[in-house]
Design an enzyme around this catalytic site. Structure first.
Site, PDB file in Angstrom:
ATOM      1  N   LEU A 173       0.816  -1.213   0.000  1.00 34.78           N
ATOM      2  CA  LEU A 173       0.000   0.000   0.000  1.00 34.78           C
ATOM      3  C   LEU A 173       0.851   1.265   0.000  1.00 34.78           C
ATOM      4  O   LEU A 173       0.395   2.324   0.425  1.00 34.78           O
ATOM      5  CB  LEU A 173      -0.942   0.004   1.213  1.00 34.78           C
ATOM      6  N   UNK A 174       2.062   1.179  -0.492  1.00 33.97           N
ATOM      7  CA  UNK A 174       2.983   2.316  -0.541  1.00 33.97           C
ATOM      8  C   UNK A 174       2.777   3.102  -1.838  1.00 33.97           C
ATOM      9  O   UNK A 174       2.276   2.570  -2.830  1.00 33.97           O
ATOM     10  CB  UNK A 174       4.421   1.813  -0.451  1.00 33.97           C
ATOM     11  N   GLY A 175       3.190   4.353  -1.825  1.00 37.24           N
ATOM     12  CA  GLY A 175       3.079   5.163  -3.028  1.00 37.24           C
ATOM     13  C   GLY A 175       3.913   4.661  -4.182  1.00 37.24           C
ATOM     14  O   GLY A 175       3.635   4.986  -5.340  1.00 37.24           O
TER      15      GLY A 175
END
Length: 203
Positions: free
Chosen positions: A48-50
């Site tokens: 769920l990281u950029g």
């Protein structure tokens, strides 16, 4: 094994071959000693990281292109940075497939069970990597920028700063270079190529 014994084991190790990790899909732990002679690219990952889409797809691309020549990409999910890997182990692959990167994405490289990379509970492999390579080569000042997000103890100068830090390990199992989260995975290719061109190690 208690934190002190884990730290002692990491300090005594001479290469990554001293460590093992359990695959995300389950089963017996994989000894990194079984990868002797391979060039390893190790990353702490999060779904769920950029930069999840960028880094996961680039990890796949490097494994696809350079795997036949001796590269092995290893991913270690970690929830210590912004709680961006909050899925259970059994949920991570579906998250990657349907959410981010999505579109049916499937990693073609080895993924392991969730672990911690900093603090007293750090996986001994990452304790060893941080000791061997105290700072990223592209940004020696890389640190966690928001103290409110530090959820581990003790805090050390060589801590991993965020998701998708990269550690390049030579065919003798010795860590050679560390890259910050800002250094794109695909841009490590020249360094990998240089190691692959040297041929397998007899270590």
């Amino acid at each position: 094994m208690c934190a002190a014994r884990l730290a002692a084991a990491a300090a005594a190790a001479q290469s990554v071959y001293a460590f093992s990790a359990r695959p995300l899909a389950g089963g017996e732990p994989v000894s990194l000693g079984s990868l002797r002679g391979k060039v390893l690219l190790i990353e702490n990952v999060a779904s769920l990281u950029g930069t999840t889409v960028r880094d996961y797809t680039q990890m796949n691309e490097l494994q696809r292109r350079l795997g036949p020549r001796g590269l092995v990409v290893l991913g270690f999910p970690c929830n210590q940075f912004g709680h961006q890997e909050n899925a259970k182990n059994e949920e991570i692959l579906n998250s990657l497939k349907y959410v981010r990167p999505g579109g049916g994405f499937e990693p073609n490289f080895m993924l392991f069970e969730k672990c911690e990379v900093n603090g007293a509970g750090a996986h001994p492999l990452f304790a060893f990597l941080r000791e061997a390579l105290p700072a990223p080569s592209d940004d020696a000042t890389a640190l966690m920028t928001d103290p409110k997000l530090i959820t581990w103890s003790p805090v050390c100068r060589n801590d991993v700063a965020w998701n998708f830090e990269k550690f390049l390990v030579g065919p003798d199992g010795v860590p050679l270079r560390r890259y910050s989260r800002r250094f794109q995975t695909i841009d490590i290719e020249p360094d990998i190529e240089a190691l692959l061109s040297q041929g397998p190690s007899c270590a």
